[in-house]
Design a protein around this motif. Structure first.
Motif, short mmCIF file in Angstrom:
data_model
loop_
_atom_site.label_atom_id
_atom_site.label_comp_id
_atom_site.label_asym_id
_atom_site.label_seq_id
_atom_site.Cartn_x
_atom_site.Cartn_y
_atom_site.Cartn_z
N ARG A 127 -10.10 -1.49 4.28
CA ARG A 127 -9.92 -2.89 3.85
C ARG A 127 -9.33 -2.95 2.46
O ARG A 127 -9.79 -2.27 1.53
CB ARG A 127 -11.27 -3.60 3.89
N GLY A 128 -8.29 -3.76 2.31
CA GLY A 128 -7.67 -3.99 1.02
C GLY A 128 -6.62 -2.98 0.60
O GLY A 128 -6.01 -3.14 -0.45
N ARG A 129 -6.37 -1.95 1.44
CA ARG A 129 -5.39 -0.94 1.05
C ARG A 129 -3.96 -1.40 1.27
O ARG A 129 -3.04 -0.84 0.67
CB ARG A 129 -5.65 0.36 1.83
N VAL A 130 -3.74 -2.34 2.16
CA VAL A 130 -2.40 -2.87 2.40
C VAL A 130 -2.48 -4.39 2.45
O VAL A 130 -3.54 -4.96 2.70
CB VAL A 130 -1.77 -2.32 3.70
N VAL A 153 -10.83 -7.91 8.88
CA VAL A 153 -9.58 -8.67 9.05
C VAL A 153 -9.38 -9.72 7.97
O VAL A 153 -8.34 -10.38 7.93
CB VAL A 153 -9.50 -9.33 10.44
N ALA A 154 -10.38 -9.89 7.11
CA ALA A 154 -10.28 -10.93 6.08
C ALA A 154 -9.08 -10.68 5.17
O ALA A 154 -8.85 -9.56 4.72
CB ALA A 154 -11.56 -10.96 5.25
N TRP A 178 -5.11 -8.43 21.03
CA TRP A 178 -4.98 -9.77 20.47
C TRP A 178 -6.30 -10.53 20.59
O TRP A 178 -6.74 -11.17 19.64
CB TRP A 178 -3.88 -10.55 21.20
N ALA A 179 -6.94 -10.45 21.76
CA ALA A 179 -8.20 -11.16 21.97
C ALA A 179 -9.28 -10.64 21.03
O ALA A 179 -10.05 -11.43 20.45
CB ALA A 179 -8.64 -11.00 23.43
N ALA A 180 -9.36 -9.33 20.86
CA ALA A 180 -10.38 -8.75 19.99
C ALA A 180 -10.20 -9.20 18.55
O ALA A 180 -11.17 -9.50 17.84
CB ALA A 180 -10.35 -7.23 20.08
N LEU A 181 -8.95 -9.26 18.10
CA LEU A 181 -8.68 -9.68 16.73
C LEU A 181 -8.94 -11.17 16.54
O LEU A 181 -9.51 -11.59 15.52
CB LEU A 181 -7.25 -9.33 16.35
N ALA A 186 -9.08 -13.14 12.93
CA ALA A 186 -7.93 -12.55 12.25
C ALA A 186 -6.81 -13.56 12.07
O ALA A 186 -6.60 -14.44 12.91
CB ALA A 186 -7.43 -11.35 13.04
N GLU A 187 -6.07 -13.39 10.99
CA GLU A 187 -4.85 -14.17 10.75
C GLU A 187 -3.73 -13.49 11.51
O GLU A 187 -2.96 -12.70 10.96
CB GLU A 187 -4.55 -14.22 9.25
#
Length: 218
Positions: A127-130, A153-154, A178-181, A186-187
């Motif tokens: 998280r936050g690396r990209v 996913v934030a 897609w459904a899982a995200l 997720a954005e």
């Protein structure tokens, strides 16, 4: 399992533009996606990375691979983690490679097929690396370390395109990802391409480019 330091092709861009880090599919190399970087963003710094493992021993052709594939959406655990760790080291060394500071928020990590799967997994694991992720015809890896949650996913914009006639990674795998995200908020921007196989079309590149211009990485 040890992995070598990753090699890459670099095309410098404007310092206030995104850094596009592109990951090829299995059996290919860093030359494959290098040309599309300028089509995605003419101002960006383009970094096209060679995967760490020789593809031939796994039957993937003469190029390179990010991990050994077991079928469905499942990577072989050891090589998958080793590939992720090699990518992490590469991104750690990116400022030295480019000769300038690189903020994590300016990095757009994208890839095709196995490269797209690797890019998405890396972003969820780190998280936050990209700053954003682009997936061309990949899948959400079935691995214990790849977990889609509201936290992972934030603030992570994700673009994901896939052909409905993909014979290598079925469109159903994309729909499941897609459904899982979406289930965790997720954005996520998704694009389906009727009749397209396992490839990247001009229309898909245009869509991805338009999305990229609208992300916070600009």
């Amino acid at each position: 399992m040890t992995t070598p330091l990753l090699q890459a092709l670099v095309s410098p861009g404007q310092p206030d533009a995104p850094v596009l880090v592109l990951l090829h599919g299995r059996g290919s190399d860093e030359r494959d996606l290098f040309p599309i970087g300028r089509e995605l963003d003419s101002r960006a710094t383009v970094v096209s990375v060679r995967a760490p493992f020789e593809a031939a021993p796994w039957g993937y052709g003469p190029g390179w691979a990010w991990y050994r594939f077991l079928g469905g959406t499942t990577p072989e655990a050891e090589s998958f983690v080793a590939g992720q760790e090699a990518l992490a080291r590469f991104l750690d060394d990116l400022p030295a490679l480019l000769g300038r500071a690189v903020s994590s928020g300016s990095i757009v990590l994208g890839g095709f097929s196995q490269g797209g799967t690797t890019a998405l997994a890396f972003a969820l694991r780190n998280r936050g690396r990209v700053g954003a992720v682009m997936v061309f015809s990949g899948f959400l890896a079935d691995h214990p370390s790849v977990v889609a949650t509201p936290a992972t996913v934030a603030t992570l914009p994700i673009w994901w395109g896939h052909g409905t006639a993909d014979g290598a990674i079925p469109f159903a795998n994309a729909e499941a990802g897609w459904a899982a995200l979406r289930d965790v908020g997720a954005e996520l921007t998704t694009e389906s391409y009727p009749g397209m196989g396992h490839s990247i079309s001009p229309a898909e590149l245009r869509s991805a480019s338009l999305w990229l211009r609208s992300t916070a990485c600009q």
